[in-house]
Design a protein around this motif. Sequence first.
Motif, PDB file in Angstrom:
ATOM      1  N   VAL A   1      -5.070   2.519   9.647  1.00 37.78           N
ATOM      2  CA  VAL A   1      -5.303   1.173   9.846  1.00 37.78           C
ATOM      3  C   VAL A   1      -4.676   0.268   8.590  1.00 37.78           C
ATOM      4  N   ALA A   2      -5.143   0.792   7.466  1.00 39.28           N
ATOM      5  CA  ALA A   2      -4.515   0.009   6.258  1.00 39.28           C
ATOM      6  C   ALA A   2      -2.834  -0.130   6.266  1.00 39.28           C
ATOM      7  N   LEU A   3      -2.249   1.160   6.574  1.00 41.41           N
ATOM      8  CA  LEU A   3      -0.713   1.060   6.661  1.00 41.41           C
ATOM      9  C   LEU A   3      -0.283   0.087   7.611  1.00 41.41           C
ATOM     10  N   ALA A   4      -0.991   0.102   8.993  1.00 39.13           N
ATOM     11  CA  ALA A   4      -0.675  -0.847  10.075  1.00 39.13           C
ATOM     12  C   ALA A   4      -0.871  -2.137   9.325  1.00 39.13           C
ATOM     13  N   CYS A   5      -1.674  -2.497   8.466  1.00 42.02           N
ATOM     14  CA  CYS A   5      -1.781  -3.932   8.009  1.00 42.02           C
ATOM     15  C   CYS A   5      -0.582  -4.119   7.118  1.00 42.02           C
ATOM     16  N   ALA A   6      -0.163  -3.292   6.243  1.00 38.27           N
ATOM     17  CA  ALA A   6       1.098  -3.415   5.507  1.00 38.27           C
ATOM     18  C   ALA A   6       2.313  -3.298   5.986  1.00 38.27           C
ATOM     19  N   HIS A   7       2.519  -2.835   7.577  1.00 43.17           N
ATOM     20  CA  HIS A   7       3.815  -2.856   8.172  1.00 43.17           C
ATOM     21  C   HIS A   7       4.374  -4.227   8.278  1.00 43.17           C
TER      22      HIS A   7
ATOM     23  N   VAL B   1      -0.673  -4.441  14.298  1.00 33.52           N
ATOM     24  CA  VAL B   1      -2.032  -4.844  14.081  1.00 33.52           C
ATOM     25  C   VAL B   1      -2.729  -5.327  15.363  1.00 33.52           C
ATOM     26  N   ALA B   2      -1.652  -6.002  16.209  1.00 27.31           N
ATOM     27  CA  ALA B   2      -2.241  -6.599  17.391  1.00 27.31           C
ATOM     28  C   ALA B   2      -2.412  -5.545  18.405  1.00 27.31           C
TER      29      ALA B   2
ATOM     30  N   LEU C   1       3.863   4.878  10.683  1.00 24.33           N
ATOM     31  CA  LEU C   1       2.878   4.597   9.639  1.00 24.33           C
ATOM     32  C   LEU C   1       3.275   5.852   8.652  1.00 24.33           C
ATOM     33  N   PHE C   2       3.188   7.032   9.053  1.00 30.32           N
ATOM     34  CA  PHE C   2       3.374   7.995   8.003  1.00 30.32           C
ATOM     35  C   PHE C   2       4.872   8.630   7.924  1.00 30.32           C
ATOM     36  N   GLY C   3       5.964   8.211   8.796  1.00 32.26           N
ATOM     37  CA  GLY C   3       7.160   8.541   8.708  1.00 32.26           C
ATOM     38  C   GLY C   3       7.823   8.537   7.589  1.00 32.26           C
ATOM     39  N   GLY C   4       7.727   7.277   6.700  1.00 30.95           N
ATOM     40  CA  GLY C   4       8.373   7.157   5.533  1.00 30.95           C
ATOM     41  C   GLY C   4       7.923   7.901   4.299  1.00 30.95           C
ATOM     42  N   ARG C   5       6.888   8.797   4.455  1.00 30.31           N
ATOM     43  CA  ARG C   5       6.111   9.600   3.479  1.00 30.31           C
ATOM     44  C   ARG C   5       5.654   8.687   2.556  1.00 30.31           C
ATOM     45  N   PRO C   6       4.488   7.973   2.795  1.00 27.71           N
ATOM     46  CA  PRO C   6       3.742   7.058   1.982  1.00 27.71           C
ATOM     47  C   PRO C   6       3.304   7.912   0.999  1.00 27.71           C
ATOM     48  N   SER C   7       3.122   7.372  -0.401  1.00 25.75           N
ATOM     49  CA  SER C   7       2.577   8.229  -1.322  1.00 25.75           C
ATOM     50  C   SER C   7       0.838   8.005  -1.442  1.00 25.75           C
ATOM     51  N   ALA C   8       0.239   8.818  -2.020  1.00 28.50           N
ATOM     52  CA  ALA C   8      -1.201   8.567  -2.171  1.00 28.50           C
ATOM     53  C   ALA C   8      -1.569   7.364  -2.714  1.00 28.50           C
ATOM     54  N   ARG C   9      -0.900   6.870  -3.752  1.00 25.48           N
ATOM     55  CA  ARG C   9      -0.959   5.617  -4.219  1.00 25.48           C
ATOM     56  C   ARG C   9      -0.843   4.367  -3.538  1.00 25.48           C
TER      57      ARG C   9
ATOM     58  N   LEU D   1      -7.481  -0.250  -0.391  1.00 29.21           N
ATOM     59  CA  LEU D   1      -8.365  -1.286  -1.229  1.00 29.21           C
ATOM     60  C   LEU D   1      -8.089  -2.665  -0.792  1.00 29.21           C
ATOM     61  N   LEU D   2      -7.068  -2.953  -0.739  1.00 32.94           N
ATOM     62  CA  LEU D   2      -6.532  -4.420  -0.085  1.00 32.94           C
ATOM     63  C   LEU D   2      -7.333  -4.649   1.101  1.00 32.94           C
ATOM     64  N   LEU D   3      -7.098  -3.609   1.994  1.00 36.33           N
ATOM     65  CA  LEU D   3      -7.907  -4.123   3.571  1.00 36.33           C
ATOM     66  C   LEU D   3      -9.438  -4.128   3.104  1.00 36.33           C
ATOM     67  N   ARG D   4      -9.987  -3.603   2.612  1.00 33.36           N
ATOM     68  CA  ARG D   4     -11.363  -3.505   2.137  1.00 33.36           C
ATOM     69  C   ARG D   4     -11.631  -4.703   1.467  1.00 33.36           C
TER      70      ARG D   4
END
Length: 699
Positions: free
Chosen positions: A414-420, A426-427, A448-456, A463-466
């Motif tokens: 969900v957080a990665l969707a917001c960052a896209h 998000v809709a 969401l995960f195809g770009g191999r996001p890092s843990a950071r 954290l930003l979504l929260r």
Amino acid sequence: MNDSALPDTMRYVRNHLMHFYRPWIDTADVAHRSGEERETVFLSRALAAQAVSMLTGCGPEEAAASVVDGPGDSGIDAIAFSKGGSDIWFVQAKWSHKGQARLREQDVAVLVTGLQRLADQRYEGFNSGIRASLSRINDALTSPRCQVHLVAALAGDARLTPEVERQLTAVGQGFGFADHIPVTVHTLGLADFHSAARTRVGLAPVSLSATLSDGWHRIDAPYEAYSTSVSADELASWYNTHADRLFDPALRSHSTGRPDPVALSRLIARPEEFWYLTQGITVVCEQIRQQFLARRAPGQPLLMRLDNARVVTGDTVIATVAQAVDQRPSTGSLALIPMRVICISGAPEEFTSRLTQAGEVEGAVEPRDVFALDPLQQALRDEFADELAKEYVYRRGAVAPAPDAGCTMQEAAVALACAHPDVSLVARASADPSYLWRPAPEGAYTRLFGGRPSARQIWQCVLLLRQVRTALAHAAAGGLRRGRDLAEHGDLLVAHLVLRQIDPDFLEELAESPVELEDWVTQRTWEIAELVASATENLFGPHLFLASVFTDERKSHVLADSVTHTLTPPPDALPREVSRRRRPPNSVLMLVEHGRIPEGTRVMYRPSPTEERAIGEWLSEDPRRYLATWTNHPRRPLIWEIDHKAYSPSALVTHIWSEAAWDEAPSVVQGPSRWVIPGEGTLADLAREVAPPNEGAGI
């Protein structure tokens, strides 16, 4: 009223309503009125319930429970929902002993006013029946398959005056339903109710025929049962013929009636493999009659007739198969579905319920269960533990970590969707969270995960979504206009607009969010929330169900663009106090501080195989698109050969994706791993070379 004084048609309808709805319709609120007045109220409410029954197929008791007529109904006499909650019916009923009921303009005006109050969340004055439905109304309007039905149930002529019809058909435009949520107007007149009364004998028993041509196994005790397979064609024909009547009432009560998108794609792509990948269905019946089609022997082709049959597990399987056969008819003859048939004539009464409950407990394999096997998810779990000392839980059913201790794969998605960059994600996620777990092209997992996001990167997005959600909750409690709608349904859109203003490389630079960043996010969230509430009314009108905007891709795009252009001051940099507290050093800062790369060095973009397939042709049209020049700027060291502007490594990759119009681009990317100095390695490799022992770079 004297029954003999009624016309024959009216008498028939009246007697039908009395017989079927007398036990269920509540008239306690009019107990003080005369007998004739109480009867008129009862018949009006029963007529509304009958309309619900005719339109949804539910029984009298359930239909009667949908009636909300009475003081504080705002012109709404019944509210009903489909079994999956995506369709919603608003019914206004008019009874006339003489069969002359009609819908007047003032009646429709009251209904429209009631809908406006629901849209504006002005619930004061609504009666308890409507207030009890508020949650389901909002849930229905956020469903991706939502349809709104306005129903005029009239004990008279079903024809409406042109003005009344215009008022009803205009409701969709006035409440923001147009394009996204279809609004259908239904008129049911005396002839319709008379016809329904004449044919009403309850839900007729369902009889099914199943052709067993691929082998079967019989069990005789304690209950006669068969384990076999049925063709997709035959299963789809059951569903198309009987619809919801095919399912046991206990199953209908919680069934969504929706196909499984992942199973649907799998079935259409490889129908021959579907038998291996589905749990199939269970059918119970009162009697099984056999007719051998060849030799009378176990396993030989058999025509089985099932009397008073109903499906007790596998409603989603059946809906999926029916849609697959509808979309690609060849699927019907190629796919087999496992099936158990159980004769329950001698079984205890609770046995069927136990079968249904067992099916619920076992459940179906969800898309996120499949992706939990993705090695990337296992790698992220290890990276969270090693680099952040956090938990990353990616298996369904596992205990979620405490908020400070980590996150789940669901929250990360969900957080990665917001960052896209694409607000469509998000809709779609607001309308249907399972969209995040489906593979391309039906879902967003790869994006969401195809770009191999890092843990950071993931942790910072979480954290930003929260923080955005917390800020929205405080704003709603503080009287923000449409605050509850924004907090409940608009949180992802607001989070998207906040994250849109943050440099993607910044997501790699923090292990935790400093207080200064939290303050910045809170203030930005409040500002954006006010702008979203204002822009929504300006763009789509003041009286609409706000939740419907956040699930509509087109409206979300328009709204996001409007708010972005209105933001004052323009998107600004994060506070200096924040940027000075980076931890650990990222690749760019490490390379600049050690002077590892000489100024003016040529750097090349090396796309991943997925990126190469998606935009390789576009890149090759102008080879300069691969090239950038290194400068020792601590944040934006790359000068792109095309526009000679400065970018951070991640920002330039995402900019290239945008220029190439790659619609399926991932949310985030580890930019330093995509830029190569020929003969030396990637920026991430070079940063690791110069990093002090035991101090990794944020790559």
